[in-house]
Write a protein that holds these residues in place. Sequence first.
Motif, PDB file in Angstrom:
ATOM      1  N   ALA A  56       3.645  -5.485 -20.015  1.00  0.00           N
ATOM      2  CA  ALA A  56       3.123  -5.455 -18.643  1.00  0.00           C
ATOM      3  C   ALA A  56       2.109  -4.328 -18.416  1.00  0.00           C
ATOM      4  N   TRP A  57       2.104  -3.324 -19.264  1.00  0.00           N
ATOM      5  CA  TRP A  57       1.213  -2.174 -19.047  1.00  0.00           C
ATOM      6  C   TRP A  57      -0.276  -2.571 -19.059  1.00  0.00           C
ATOM      7  N   PRO A  58      -0.758  -3.377 -20.023  1.00  0.00           N
ATOM      8  CA  PRO A  58      -2.170  -3.775 -19.973  1.00  0.00           C
ATOM      9  C   PRO A  58      -2.519  -4.572 -18.708  1.00  0.00           C
ATOM     10  N   VAL A  59      -1.565  -5.331 -18.199  1.00  0.00           N
ATOM     11  CA  VAL A  59      -1.801  -6.075 -16.963  1.00  0.00           C
ATOM     12  C   VAL A  59      -1.988  -5.094 -15.815  1.00  0.00           C
ATOM     13  N   ARG A  60      -1.193  -4.059 -15.782  1.00  0.00           N
ATOM     14  CA  ARG A  60      -1.314  -3.039 -14.738  1.00  0.00           C
ATOM     15  C   ARG A  60      -2.675  -2.357 -14.805  1.00  0.00           C
ATOM     16  N   ARG A  61      -3.102  -2.021 -16.026  1.00  0.00           N
ATOM     17  CA  ARG A  61      -4.423  -1.391 -16.173  1.00  0.00           C
ATOM     18  C   ARG A  61      -5.520  -2.325 -15.715  1.00  0.00           C
ATOM     19  N   SER A  62      -5.381  -3.603 -16.018  1.00  0.00           N
ATOM     20  CA  SER A  62      -6.380  -4.586 -15.605  1.00  0.00           C
ATOM     21  C   SER A  62      -6.406  -4.734 -14.091  1.00  0.00           C
ATOM     22  N   VAL A  63      -5.249  -4.748 -13.473  1.00  0.00           N
ATOM     23  CA  VAL A  63      -5.173  -4.880 -12.014  1.00  0.00           C
ATOM     24  C   VAL A  63      -5.820  -3.673 -11.345  1.00  0.00           C
ATOM     25  N   ARG A  64      -5.701  -2.521 -11.971  1.00  0.00           N
ATOM     26  CA  ARG A  64      -6.280  -1.302 -11.407  1.00  0.00           C
ATOM     27  C   ARG A  64      -7.762  -1.158 -11.709  1.00  0.00           C
ATOM     28  N   GLY A  65      -8.358  -2.152 -12.363  1.00  0.00           N
ATOM     29  CA  GLY A  65      -9.807  -2.140 -12.559  1.00  0.00           C
ATOM     30  C   GLY A  65     -10.268  -1.714 -13.930  1.00  0.00           C
ATOM     31  N   ALA A  66      -9.411  -1.697 -14.925  1.00  0.00           N
ATOM     32  CA  ALA A  66      -9.813  -1.260 -16.259  1.00  0.00           C
ATOM     33  C   ALA A  66     -10.272  -2.420 -17.134  1.00  0.00           C
ATOM     34  N   GLY A  67     -10.709  -3.489 -16.548  1.00  0.00           N
ATOM     35  CA  GLY A  67     -11.196  -4.617 -17.329  1.00  0.00           C
ATOM     36  C   GLY A  67     -10.459  -5.895 -16.966  1.00  0.00           C
ATOM     37  N   ILE A 133      10.264  -2.941 -12.772  1.00  0.00           N
ATOM     38  CA  ILE A 133       9.051  -2.126 -12.849  1.00  0.00           C
ATOM     39  C   ILE A 133       7.922  -2.927 -13.497  1.00  0.00           C
ATOM     40  N   ALA A 134       8.236  -3.638 -14.574  1.00  0.00           N
ATOM     41  CA  ALA A 134       7.219  -4.459 -15.240  1.00  0.00           C
ATOM     42  C   ALA A 134       6.721  -5.559 -14.312  1.00  0.00           C
ATOM     43  N   GLU A 135       7.622  -6.116 -13.505  1.00  0.00           N
ATOM     44  CA  GLU A 135       7.203  -7.129 -12.542  1.00  0.00           C
ATOM     45  C   GLU A 135       6.277  -6.522 -11.489  1.00  0.00           C
ATOM     46  N   GLN A 136       6.544  -5.293 -11.109  1.00  0.00           N
ATOM     47  CA  GLN A 136       5.667  -4.589 -10.170  1.00  0.00           C
ATOM     48  C   GLN A 136       4.296  -4.354 -10.794  1.00  0.00           C
ATOM     49  N   PHE A 137       4.266  -4.060 -12.090  1.00  0.00           N
ATOM     50  CA  PHE A 137       3.001  -3.874 -12.787  1.00  0.00           C
ATOM     51  C   PHE A 137       2.140  -5.137 -12.734  1.00  0.00           C
ATOM     52  N   CYS A 138       2.776  -6.294 -12.701  1.00  0.00           N
ATOM     53  CA  CYS A 138       2.053  -7.566 -12.736  1.00  0.00           C
ATOM     54  C   CYS A 138       1.710  -8.092 -11.346  1.00  0.00           C
ATOM     55  N   THR A 139       1.969  -7.313 -10.317  1.00  0.00           N
ATOM     56  CA  THR A 139       1.685  -7.733  -8.950  1.00  0.00           C
ATOM     57  C   THR A 139       0.230  -7.427  -8.610  1.00  0.00           C
ATOM     58  N   LEU A 140      -0.468  -8.421  -8.095  1.00  0.00           N
ATOM     59  CA  LEU A 140      -1.853  -8.223  -7.691  1.00  0.00           C
ATOM     60  C   LEU A 140      -1.900  -7.479  -6.365  1.00  0.00           C
ATOM     61  N   PRO A 141      -2.899  -6.620  -6.178  1.00  0.00           N
ATOM     62  CA  PRO A 141      -3.028  -5.957  -4.881  1.00  0.00           C
ATOM     63  C   PRO A 141      -3.403  -6.962  -3.803  1.00  0.00           C
ATOM     64  N   LYS A 142      -3.096  -6.620  -2.583  1.00  0.00           N
ATOM     65  CA  LYS A 142      -3.393  -7.513  -1.469  1.00  0.00           C
ATOM     66  C   LYS A 142      -4.902  -7.644  -1.341  1.00  0.00           C
ATOM     67  N   ASP A 143      -5.341  -8.864  -1.219  1.00  0.00           N
ATOM     68  CA  ASP A 143      -6.762  -9.157  -1.082  1.00  0.00           C
ATOM     69  C   ASP A 143      -7.206  -8.829   0.336  1.00  0.00           C
ATOM     70  N   PRO A 144      -8.292  -8.060   0.519  1.00  0.00           N
ATOM     71  CA  PRO A 144      -8.725  -7.732   1.879  1.00  0.00           C
ATOM     72  C   PRO A 144      -9.117  -8.961   2.690  1.00  0.00           C
ATOM     73  N   ASP A 145      -9.514 -10.033   2.017  1.00  0.00           N
ATOM     74  CA  ASP A 145      -9.886 -11.248   2.736  1.00  0.00           C
ATOM     75  C   ASP A 145      -8.680 -11.944   3.344  1.00  0.00           C
ATOM     76  N   ASP A 146      -7.471 -11.679   2.809  1.00  0.00           N
ATOM     77  CA  ASP A 146      -6.273 -12.346   3.319  1.00  0.00           C
ATOM     78  C   ASP A 146      -5.872 -11.848   4.695  1.00  0.00           C
ATOM     79  N   SER A 147      -6.285 -10.629   5.070  1.00  0.00           N
ATOM     80  CA  SER A 147      -5.859 -10.085   6.354  1.00  0.00           C
ATOM     81  C   SER A 147      -6.706 -10.606   7.520  1.00  0.00           C
ATOM     82  N   GLU A 148      -7.901 -11.081   7.211  1.00  0.00           N
ATOM     83  CA  GLU A 148      -8.775 -11.579   8.267  1.00  0.00           C
ATOM     84  C   GLU A 148      -8.518 -13.060   8.496  1.00  0.00           C
TER      85      GLU A 148
END
Length: 160
Positions: A56-67, A133-148
């Motif tokens: 899950a760690w590479p997924v977390r890095r990817s979600v945070r913008g590392a590729g 924790i690994a499941e949390q790593f794989c969670t996508l951040p909330k999309d700003p478009d979803d709130s509007e």
Amino acid sequence: MRRTSAGLLAVLALLGTGAGFVLDQVLTATGRVTFTPSLLLPVLLLLVGAASLGVAWPVRRSVRGAGRIDPFRALRAATLARASSLLGAIMAGFGAGLLVFLLTRPIDPPVGSTVAMLALMGSAIVLVIAGLIAEQFCTLPKDPDDSEPRDRAPEPYGGR
């Protein structure tokens, strides 16, 4: 995919507790030795937890913008994380059921059996935590478009 709920983990732990207790009860009723898990089982559960975090760690890095990461790889990591937490809950309950059976007997349980069951329960709890924790790593951040609020497009063919 929804996140793993605490209620589901609690239900699985209760089912595992019942299974462990009933297994030892049946073994004792048929004149066999009670079940004692190997001391390698807790080590295996800890390795599964470490593997779940490692995948899950590479997924977390990817979600945070590392590729970018392959979406199928991310799905596999999330599935492994969920399976790890579910397995950990079942195994923690199973070890608790075995321990409860031994502690309710009129004789004192062997120290080796008690230690093995406590180690199983402890490593299973660590597996649950690692899976969550690994499941949390794989969670996508909330999309700003979803709130509007979005303008709804008319449904095709005038359907309701």
